[in-house]
Design a protein around this motif. Structure first.
Motif, mmCIF file in Angstrom:
data_model
loop_
_atom_site.group_PDB
_atom_site.id
_atom_site.type_symbol
_atom_site.label_atom_id
_atom_site.label_comp_id
_atom_site.label_asym_id
_atom_site.label_seq_id
_atom_site.Cartn_x
_atom_site.Cartn_y
_atom_site.Cartn_z
ATOM 1 N N PRO A 38 -10.153 3.528 7.471
ATOM 2 C CA PRO A 38 -10.152 3.018 6.083
ATOM 3 C C PRO A 38 -11.314 3.613 5.345
ATOM 4 N N GLY A 39 -12.000 4.581 5.911
ATOM 5 C CA GLY A 39 -13.149 5.513 5.286
ATOM 6 C C GLY A 39 -13.486 6.731 6.211
ATOM 7 N N ASN A 50 -10.306 8.361 3.316
ATOM 8 C CA ASN A 50 -9.549 7.720 4.382
ATOM 9 C C ASN A 50 -9.207 8.740 5.386
ATOM 10 N N PHE A 88 -1.831 3.927 6.676
ATOM 11 C CA PHE A 88 -2.971 4.686 6.109
ATOM 12 C C PHE A 88 -3.338 3.920 4.859
ATOM 13 N N ASP A 89 -4.620 4.215 4.191
ATOM 14 C CA ASP A 89 -5.095 3.659 3.254
ATOM 15 C C ASP A 89 -5.150 4.672 2.085
ATOM 16 N N ASP A 91 -7.670 4.877 -1.753
ATOM 17 C CA ASP A 91 -8.464 4.024 -2.394
ATOM 18 C C ASP A 91 -8.106 3.925 -3.875
ATOM 19 N N GLU A 115 -9.269 -0.853 -0.647
ATOM 20 C CA GLU A 115 -8.238 -0.111 0.026
ATOM 21 C C GLU A 115 -6.929 -0.775 -0.246
ATOM 22 N N ILE A 117 -3.454 -0.377 1.411
ATOM 23 C CA ILE A 117 -3.263 -0.133 2.822
ATOM 24 C C ILE A 117 -1.561 -0.181 2.948
ATOM 25 N N ASN A 176 -7.355 9.834 -2.065
ATOM 26 C CA ASN A 176 -8.335 9.949 -0.745
ATOM 27 C C ASN A 176 -9.636 10.203 -1.269
#
Length: 475
Positions: A38-39, A50, A88-89, A91, A115, A117, A176
């Motif tokens: 997540p980061g 991400n 995957f995330d 932002d 996030e 998701i 991202n």
């Protein structure tokens, strides 16, 4: 379909080999799909960016109505998976997500903090290039970064002032959101007739129909998300080419036009001067956006190809933001604690401009800062170790960062120093750099090692009294 076909080929090969040898071929099994992080783990903003993929291109289709501050958005993010991905995330802050698709198929999604998701219908394979399409809308709002409550989409009296450093891009499109992940951009922005929407790169087209005007902008060079803009207002615009052929586009709020004109007139001169110092201009377009945004507490942001000014700039501000096109935009950060590589370099460009245009020599600027008492804010922390994100844009990052560069110049001499600036911008063009990489490069340009000086100025605590003694810059 192609991934499934590849799977069939692999199974056929396994069957054939098993029949011939009685055993399946040796080799490690493929990694099972897993969630992308997540980061990216930046020390200052650990949830920014991400894991699991690299963004290649953002196609942003936006419609904004200033009267009700409503934004309709459609983002198509083209990316390459860097692992087998089950999810995957992206932002994104605020706004309402209406739908998400991965490729042609609808994808499941949910929100947790910043996030978005995304769970695709089928897992993504390492190396696979895919599109994720996000439809969203709402009234974007800036986020409150400590010391700056105006990070992102800011409403003005005639539109929006859109500046994203360090985190604000997630207030108006999903991405991202870390400088490590740079991508190309295309923007299609529709606004009421009479308004202008300005983004990065070159204007690829403009059309008015049924009372609304659509602007298309193309920005092909890699760009960190925080450097993107979609600033909207009732601007006076101008476009031309410099003597070298570089296209320039400026947009100026009429209330700032008279004060801006003498400075913006010098933009080709500044670009040419900095190109001689730092190497070829790194992008295919240049320009400026001068808004009338008195609520913005800072002067400008180096949005890529087209710096954004909250009001009419002075010449030193134009020099500073244009220098960022090399240092900060083309050569981007790998981690936010190294922001002195952006701001120290741009501040030193101001010193060099003064030195070469009838102002004080850089040595005199260095000495003036050295004369400041030990309790002055400039000595509050080392520029390469700002402590936390609340100090990213404080005086040591700018002024003491510039002093570190002048200390290198003093040690290695002018010829080697200016060779170093060009080498740094050239070797890391369209990429990233760290303080350690700059220090290593600086040590290669001259037999005289600038490493100890850099250690003092970048990492030493408090005022380096001995290093502030008068020095003569080598020529």
């Amino acid at each position: 379909m192609n991934a499934f076909r590849g799977t069939l080929v692999s199974l056929t090969t396994v069957v054939a080999l098993t029949a011939a040898t009685g055993a399946a071929p040796a080799g490690p099994p493929p990694d099972p799909p897993s969630a992308g992080a997540p980061g990216l783990g930046d020390p200052f903003f650990p949830l920014d960016g991400n894991g699991g993929y690299h963004a290649l291109h953002y196609g942003l289709t936006l419609a904004y109505t200033p009267a009700d501050t409503h934004l309709d958005g459609r983002a198509v993010v083209t990316a390459r998976a860097t692992q087998n991905l089950s999810r995957f995330d992206l932002d994104l802050s605020g706004l309402t997500v209406r739908s998400v698709r991965v490729g042609a198929a609808p994808a499941a999604f949910h929100r947790v903090g910043q996030e978005l998701i995304v769970t695709p219908r089928t897992p993504l394979h390492r190396g696979e290039v895919f599109d994720v399409t996000v439809a969203y809308d709402g009234s974007p709002q800036a986020i409150n970064v400590p010391g700056d409550p105006y990070d992102g989409w800011n409403i003005t009296d005639d539109g929006a002032f859109v500046a994203g450093e360090p985190q604000g891009s997630r207030t108006w499109f999903p991405l991202n959101n870390h400088p490590l992940d740079k991508a190309a951009f295309d923007f299609t922005i529709t606004v009421p007739e009479g308004y202008t929407a300005v983004a990065n790169g070159t204007l690829a087209g403009q059309r008015t129909r049924q009372g609304r005007t659509t602007f298309r902008w193309h920005s092909p060079e890699p760009m960190a998300g925080y450097l993107a803009t979609a600033t909207i207002g009732k601007f006076s615009t101008d476009s031309y080419r410099t003597p070298s052929g570089l296209p320039v586009f400026t947009a100026v709020d009429p209330r700032e036009a008279a004060a801006s004109a003498p400075v913006l007139k010098r933009l080709p001169e500044v670009v040419d001067w900095e190109s001689r110092l730092f190497g070829p201009y790194p992008f295919g377009a240049a320009g400026a956006i001068v808004d009338h945004a008195p609520q913005i507490p800072y002067t400008a942001l180096e949005t890529q190809t087209r710096p954004l000014y909250a009001h009419a700039p002075e010449i030193v501000t134009l020099v500073h933001e244009t220098a960022h096109q090399w240092f900060g935009d083309s050569v981007s950060l790998a981690r936010w604690q190294d922001v002195w590589l952006n701001e120290g370099f741009a501040t030193y460009a101001e010193w060099l401009w003064a030195e070469q245009h009838g102002g004080i020599p850089a040595q005199q600027a260095f000495d003036a800062d050295c004369a400041k008492p030990a309790n002055d804010p400039i000595w509050a922390f080392p520029p390469a170790a700002p402590g936390d994100f609340s100090h990213l844009f404080d005086a040591p990052v700018y002024d003491r960062g510039a002093m570190a560069l002048h200390a290198v110049r003093t040690v290695v001499g002018d010829r080697a120093f200016f060779r170093l600036l060009r080498a740094w911008a050239g070797r890391h063009r369209d990429g990233h750099g760290t303080t350690e990489e700059f220090t290593a490069l600086a040590r290669t340009v001259s037999p005289r090692d600038p490493g100890p000086a850099l250690a003092t100025w970048l990492y030493g605590k408090g005022k380096p009294v001995q290093s502030c003694s008068p020095a003569t810059t080598s020529r």
